[in-house]
Design an enzyme around this catalytic site. Structure first.
Site, mmCIF file in Angstrom:
data_model
loop_
_atom_site.group_PDB
_atom_site.id
_atom_site.type_symbol
_atom_site.label_atom_id
_atom_site.label_comp_id
_atom_site.label_asym_id
_atom_site.label_seq_id
_atom_site.Cartn_x
_atom_site.Cartn_y
_atom_site.Cartn_z
ATOM 1 N N HIS A 132 1.614 -10.917 17.193
ATOM 2 C CA HIS A 132 0.156 -10.967 17.244
ATOM 3 C C HIS A 132 -0.242 -12.214 18.024
ATOM 4 O O HIS A 132 0.311 -13.284 17.788
ATOM 5 C CB HIS A 132 -0.423 -11.004 15.824
ATOM 6 N N ARG B 16 2.789 -0.657 18.580
ATOM 7 C CA ARG B 16 1.935 -0.078 17.535
ATOM 8 C C ARG B 16 0.459 -0.229 17.884
ATOM 9 O O ARG B 16 -0.009 -1.315 18.215
ATOM 10 C CB ARG B 16 2.205 -0.789 16.216
ATOM 11 N N ARG C 181 -2.356 -6.332 23.001
ATOM 12 C CA ARG C 181 -1.765 -7.376 22.164
ATOM 13 C C ARG C 181 -0.530 -8.021 22.775
ATOM 14 O O ARG C 181 -0.372 -9.245 22.745
ATOM 15 C CB ARG C 181 -1.298 -6.721 20.857
ATOM 16 N N GLU D 24 6.166 0.303 6.201
ATOM 17 C CA GLU D 24 6.725 -0.475 7.317
ATOM 18 C C GLU D 24 8.246 -0.516 7.306
ATOM 19 O O GLU D 24 8.882 -0.715 8.348
ATOM 20 C CB GLU D 24 6.137 -1.896 7.319
ATOM 21 N N ASP E 160 14.797 -7.031 3.264
ATOM 22 C CA ASP E 160 15.776 -6.655 2.231
ATOM 23 C C ASP E 160 16.092 -5.154 2.246
ATOM 24 O O ASP E 160 17.246 -4.746 2.204
ATOM 25 C CB ASP E 160 15.218 -6.950 0.826
ATOM 26 N N GLU F 192 -11.218 -1.256 17.528
ATOM 27 C CA GLU F 192 -10.159 -2.240 17.793
ATOM 28 C C GLU F 192 -9.485 -1.922 19.115
ATOM 29 O O GLU F 192 -9.580 -0.789 19.613
ATOM 30 C CB GLU F 192 -9.132 -2.231 16.655
ATOM 31 N N HIS G 246 4.547 -10.171 13.767
ATOM 32 C CA HIS G 246 3.479 -9.578 12.962
ATOM 33 C C HIS G 246 3.888 -8.259 12.310
ATOM 34 O O HIS G 246 3.576 -7.998 11.165
ATOM 35 C CB HIS G 246 2.295 -9.358 13.901
ATOM 36 N N ILE H 152 0.832 -1.212 0.000
ATOM 37 C CA ILE H 152 0.000 0.000 0.000
ATOM 38 C C ILE H 152 0.865 1.260 0.000
ATOM 39 O O ILE H 152 0.539 2.257 -0.654
ATOM 40 C CB ILE H 152 -1.008 -0.074 1.165
ATOM 41 N N ALA H 153 2.025 1.212 0.662
ATOM 42 C CA ALA H 153 2.924 2.383 0.638
ATOM 43 C C ALA H 153 3.427 2.624 -0.790
ATOM 44 O O ALA H 153 3.336 3.742 -1.322
ATOM 45 C CB ALA H 153 4.097 2.168 1.593
ATOM 46 N N SER I 46 -0.660 1.198 11.115
ATOM 47 C CA SER I 46 0.436 1.014 10.156
ATOM 48 C C SER I 46 -0.026 1.228 8.727
ATOM 49 O O SER I 46 0.694 1.834 7.915
ATOM 50 C CB SER I 46 1.085 -0.357 10.309
ATOM 51 N N GLY J 160 -7.934 -5.882 9.290
ATOM 52 C CA GLY J 160 -8.906 -5.033 9.974
ATOM 53 C C GLY J 160 -9.163 -3.704 9.286
ATOM 54 O O GLY J 160 -10.304 -3.359 8.992
ATOM 55 N N SER K 12 2.806 -7.527 3.199
ATOM 56 C CA SER K 12 1.767 -7.621 4.226
ATOM 57 C C SER K 12 0.477 -6.947 3.779
ATOM 58 O O SER K 12 -0.605 -7.317 4.230
ATOM 59 C CB SER K 12 2.243 -6.957 5.515
HETATM 60 C C1 LIG Z 1 -1.914 -10.679 8.378
HETATM 61 C C2 LIG Z 1 -1.692 -9.205 8.578
HETATM 62 C C3 LIG Z 1 -2.754 -8.375 8.900
HETATM 63 C C4 LIG Z 1 -2.554 -6.999 9.085
HETATM 64 N N1 LIG Z 1 -3.630 -6.203 9.331
HETATM 65 C C5 LIG Z 1 -3.443 -4.864 9.449
HETATM 66 C C6 LIG Z 1 -4.557 -3.981 9.618
HETATM 67 O O1 LIG Z 1 -5.700 -4.396 9.623
HETATM 68 N N2 LIG Z 1 -4.290 -2.650 9.761
HETATM 69 C C7 LIG Z 1 -3.018 -2.136 9.741
HETATM 70 O O2 LIG Z 1 -2.846 -0.918 9.872
HETATM 71 N N3 LIG Z 1 -1.970 -2.953 9.543
HETATM 72 C C8 LIG Z 1 -2.143 -4.282 9.388
HETATM 73 N N4 LIG Z 1 -1.057 -5.089 9.187
HETATM 74 C C9 LIG Z 1 0.259 -4.455 8.970
HETATM 75 C C10 LIG Z 1 0.252 -3.823 7.573
HETATM 76 O O3 LIG Z 1 -0.384 -4.711 6.689
HETATM 77 C C11 LIG Z 1 1.653 -3.495 7.067
HETATM 78 O O4 LIG Z 1 2.347 -2.735 8.008
HETATM 79 C C12 LIG Z 1 1.569 -2.695 5.763
HETATM 80 O O5 LIG Z 1 0.763 -3.396 4.831
HETATM 81 C C13 LIG Z 1 2.946 -2.470 5.183
HETATM 82 O O6 LIG Z 1 2.783 -1.952 3.893
HETATM 83 P P1 LIG Z 1 4.052 -1.643 3.021
HETATM 84 O O7 LIG Z 1 3.535 -1.139 1.716
HETATM 85 O O8 LIG Z 1 4.987 -0.809 3.784
HETATM 86 O O9 LIG Z 1 4.781 -3.053 2.817
HETATM 87 P P2 LIG Z 1 4.249 -4.449 2.271
HETATM 88 O O10 LIG Z 1 2.806 -4.441 1.997
HETATM 89 O O11 LIG Z 1 4.776 -5.492 3.176
HETATM 90 O O12 LIG Z 1 4.955 -4.567 0.846
HETATM 91 C C14 LIG Z 1 6.329 -4.775 0.711
HETATM 92 C C15 LIG Z 1 6.635 -4.953 -0.771
HETATM 93 O O13 LIG Z 1 8.046 -4.908 -0.985
HETATM 94 C C16 LIG Z 1 8.422 -5.893 -1.933
HETATM 95 N N5 LIG Z 1 9.839 -6.193 -1.705
HETATM 96 C C17 LIG Z 1 10.458 -6.594 -0.559
HETATM 97 N N6 LIG Z 1 11.780 -6.715 -0.771
HETATM 98 C C18 LIG Z 1 12.023 -6.371 -2.065
HETATM 99 C C19 LIG Z 1 13.207 -6.309 -2.882
HETATM 100 N N7 LIG Z 1 14.417 -6.628 -2.418
HETATM 101 N N8 LIG Z 1 13.071 -5.916 -4.175
HETATM 102 C C20 LIG Z 1 11.851 -5.617 -4.687
HETATM 103 N N9 LIG Z 1 10.702 -5.664 -3.943
HETATM 104 C C21 LIG Z 1 10.795 -6.035 -2.662
HETATM 105 C C22 LIG Z 1 7.467 -7.034 -1.646
HETATM 106 O O14 LIG Z 1 7.340 -7.872 -2.767
HETATM 107 C C23 LIG Z 1 6.155 -6.260 -1.363
HETATM 108 O O15 LIG Z 1 5.526 -5.946 -2.582
HETATM 109 C C24 LIG Z 1 -1.242 -6.458 8.977
HETATM 110 C C25 LIG Z 1 -0.168 -7.297 8.664
HETATM 111 C C26 LIG Z 1 -0.375 -8.654 8.450
HETATM 112 C C27 LIG Z 1 0.789 -9.538 8.090
#
Ligand SMILES: Cc1cc2nc3c(=O)[nH]c(=O)nc-3n(C[C@H](O)[C@H](O)[C@H](O)COP(=O)(O)OP(=O)(O)OC[C@H]3O[C@@H](n4cnc5c(N)ncnc54)[C@H](O)[C@@H]3O)c2cc1C
Length: 484
Positions: A212, A348, A257, A337, A191, A102, A313, A9-10, A353, A42, A36
Site C-alpha cells: 500500500h 487485487r 496502487r 486471505e 501460520d 475507490e 498490505h 471477517i472470514a 478482499s 474502506g 487485518s
Molecule cells: C489496514 C488495512 C486496511 C484494509 N482495508 C481493506 C478494505 O477497506 N477493504 C478490503 O476489501 N480489504 C481491506 N484490507 C484487507 C482485508 O482487511 C483482509 O484481506 C481481510 O480482513 C482478511 O480477513 P480474514 O478473515 O481472512 O483474516 P484476518 O482478518 O487477518 O484474520 C486472521 C485471524 O487468524 C488468527 N490467526 C492467525 N494465525 C493463527 C493461528 N496459528 N492460530 C489461531 N488463530 C490464528 C488471527 O488471530 C486473526 O483472528 C485491509 C487490510 C489492512 C491491514
C-alpha cells in the site's frame, strides 16, 4: 464439530453461517481483536446500484488483475456479492447509505461504515457469534495432521491434540506483517499457510504481495491512509514541498496502487521524505472520523503534514482452493486471505478482499455436505519442492528486514537468491511463528525468482516488463515427500 481457526471477517461469518445452518462450531484464534479485518478501512465492493452490474465489477477486477485472474472465480464472487451484503443486513448490520468510489473501480460500489468498516463489522460479528452461543477460544493452532489425503486432527498450543474435527476451516489471514514496513497487525505472519504447506497443501501465487503506498506510523501506532482520502483530494509532497506523483503517472495520487507504491518508495530511496496533506478535503471530520481520531490522539490536525511510506498490505497468494474453500486435503478448508482462489489475479482490486472473505464465510455451509472437489491446477506450473531444513532460527524483526530489502517492492534475481540462501537451513518445520515466517519468506522468494517478468504487484528490475509466456500462468508449490 467444525473448527474455524481465526476470528477475522472470514472466520466469524463462516462460524455464524455454519451455526445458523445447524452445525456445531468453535472458533479458535490467536488474538480476538487481531487480524487485518479489525483494522480494515474502506469497505466491501459489491455492484448493487442501478448504474452498476456484476459484469462491470468483473471487468474492473480482471483489468486490474493483469492477466492472471481466474475468470470463473471472478464471476462467482461478483455475483455472490449481493447475497453476502443482503445476509449481513439480514443479520442486523447497517452500512452507511452512500456508496464510495475507490481506485480501479468504474462505479461507486464500496459499501462502508464511516472509514472504520472493519472495526464496526468485526465488532458486530463478534457480538452476533456470542449471541448465538459460539465459543471463541484464545489459542494458537500449531500443526495439522493429515493421513491418506484427509485431515484427521490438529494440534494447538493449549489444548494439544484435538481429534474430534469433522472439518477444519483455516481463516488465519495473510502474511503481510512479514515485511519491515507493513499495514498489518502482528497476528498475520502466515501460520495457516505454513502449517497447511507442511501438511501437504498446495500453495500458489506467493510472489504477489501488494504494497500500500500510504501507511503512516506516529508514536509507534501504524495507520493506513486509505485511497478514499486521496480520492477526496489528499495530495503527496516531498520534503521540499514538491508534488511529485505526476512524474510517475498521469493520474498523480490516483495512480494504481502498485505504481504509486513504487513512486513513494523511489522518492524515499533517493533520501527524500514523503508527506500526505489533506487540508483541502471538505467535511473531513465527518467523512474520516477514524483518521481524525488518530490525528487528535497524536496531537495533530487536518493541517499537519503526515509522513507516509509504502507498506506490505495484502498477500494475494496462499493455500490454493476452489471458490468453496476446498483445499487439496479433504476436510481442510481455507477461506479469506489465507486462501488463493485466483479471484485477485496478479493485483487485487481495492475492497475485493473483504468481499472474498465474506462470500467464502457466508456460503461455506452450502458446500459442507457436498462431494469434495478440491482446486484445479490446470493453469500453472506445479513444482514439487524439497525444502531445506535446519535448527537455527532468526527473529521476526530480522526476517522482516530481510524481506523488505530483498523481497520487497522492487526485486532483483540476485537479491531473491540471497534471501533464499539466508533462509535455507534454518528451522522451517517446528511450527513456531519464526519457523512459519522463514518458510513463507523462502517460498515467496522462490516464487518471485521463478517468475522472470513483472506483472501486477510483482516487480523485478532485471525483468521490468510483462512476458506473454507468463500470461494466465501461476506457480503452484507443494512439499515433496520426505523433505524434512
Ligand atoms: C489496514 C488495512 C486496511 C484494509 N482495508 C481493506 C478494505 O477497506 N477493504 C478490503 O476489501 N480489504 C481491506 N484490507 C484487507 C482485508 O482487511 C483482509 O484481506 C481481510 O480482513 C482478511 O480477513 P480474514 O478473515 O481472512 O483474516 P484476518 O482478518 O487477518 O484474520 C486472521 C485471524 O487468524 C488468527 N490467526 C492467525 N494465525 C493463527 C493461528 N496459528 N492460530 C489461531 N488463530 C490464528 C488471527 O488471530 C486473526 O483472528 C485491509 C487490510 C489492512 C491491514
Amino acid at each position: 464439530m467444525i473448527y474455524v481457526i481465526g476470528d477475522g471477517i472470514a472466520g466469524l461469518t463462516a462460524a455464524i453461517s455454519l451455526k445458523l445452518h445447524g452445525y456445531d462450531t468453535v472458533v479458535i484464534t490467536k488474538d480476538v481483536y487481531g487480524g487485518s479485518s479489525y483494522v480494515s478501512k474502506g469497505g466491501i465492493a459489491a455492484a448493487l446500484s442501478s448504474d452498476d452490474s456484476p459484469e462491470l465489477h468483473a471487468e474492473d477486477t480482471v483489468r486490474v488483475g493483469d492477466g492472471l485472474c481466474d475468470v470463473n472465480a471472478v464471476n462467482y464472487f461478483v455475483k455472490e456479492a449481493s447475497y453476502a451484503i443482503d445476509t449481513l443486513v439480514k443479520w442486523g448490520f447497517r452500512f452507511d447509505e452512500d456508496l464510495r468510489l475507490e481506485g480501479g473501480h468504474s462505479r461507486r460500489r464500496i459499501h462502508h461504515k464511516t472509514d472504520e468498516t472493519g472495526r464496526e463489522l468485526t465488532s458486530f460479528l463478534l457480538k452476533k457469534a456470542g449471541d448465538l452461543g459460539i465459543s471463541i477460544v484464545k489459542d494458537r493452532v500449531l500443526s495439522l495432521i493429515v493421513r491418506d489425503g484427509k485431515l484427521r486432527s490438529f494440534i494447538t498450543e493449549s489444548r494439544g491434540l484435538v481429534g474430534d474435527a469433522d472439518a477444519l476451516v483455516l481463516a488465519t489471514g495473510g502474511y503481510a506483517y512479514l515485511w519491515q514496513y507493513s499495514s498489518n497487525p502482528p497476528t498475520n505472519m502466515g501460520d495457516g499457510i505454513a502449517m497447511a504447506f507442511r501438511a501437504g497443501a498446495l500453495v500458489s501465487d506467493l510472489e504477489f504481495v501488494q504494497f500500500h503506498p500510504t501507511v503512516t506510523m506516529i508514536n509507534g501506532e501504524t495507520m493506513l491512509l486509505s485511497e478514499t482520502l486521496r480520492g477526496e483530494g489528499a495530495i503527496l509532497i516531498d520534503n521540499n514541498g514538491v508534488r511529485f506523483t505526476f512524474n510517475y503517472h498521469k493520474d498523480g495520487e490516483l495512480a494504481p496502487r502498485d505504481v504509486l507504491a513504487r513512486a513513494v518508495y523511489t522518492e524515499i530511496m533517493k533520501g527524500r521524505k514523503v508527506y500526505m496533506v489533506f487540508s483541502n478535503i471538505k467535511d473531513f471530520e465527518r467523512k474520516f472520523p477514524g483518521v481524525n481520531k488518530f490525528l487528535r490522539r497524536h496531537g495533530l490536525s487536518i493541517n499537519s503534514k503526515i509522513p507516509v511510506f509504502p507498506g506490505a498490505h495484502f498477500t494475494i497468494g496462499g493455500i490454493r482452493t476452489n471458490v468453496k474453500g476446498e483445499t487439496n486435503i479433504v476436510d481442510l478448508y481455507a477461506i479469506g486471505e489465507v486462501s488463493d482462489t485466483g479471484f485477485h489475479g496478479a493485483n487485487r482490486l481495492a475492497s475485493n478482499s473483504l468481499l472474498e472473505a465474506l462470500v467464502m464465510g457466508i456460503n461455506l455451509p452450502n458446500y459442507v455436505n457436498e462431494p469434495w472437489e478440491g482446486p484445479s491446477t490446470s493453469d500453472g506450473k506445479l513444482i514439487n519442492l524439497k525444502v531445506p531444513n535446519g535448527s537455527s532460527s532468526l527473529s521476526i524483526d530480522e526476517i522482516r528486514r530481510i524481506n523488505w530489502e530483498l523481497i520487497g517492492i522492487v526485486r532483483h534475481g540476485e537479491g531473491l537468491q540471497r534471501a533464499m540462501r539466508m533462509y535455507a537451513y534454518h528451522d522451517m518445520y517446528s511450527g513456531t511463528e519464526e519457523s512459519n515466517a522463514i518458510l513463507l519468506s523462502y517460498l515467496t522468494a522462490l516464487s518471485a525468482l521463478i517468475r522472470e517478468e513483472s506483472r501486477g504487484v510483482h516487480y523485478r528490475n532485471d525483468y521490468p516488463n510483462r512476458d506473454s509466456r507468463w500470461e494466465n500462468k501461476r506457480i503452484y508449490l507443494s512439499l515433496a515427500p520426505h523433505s524434512s
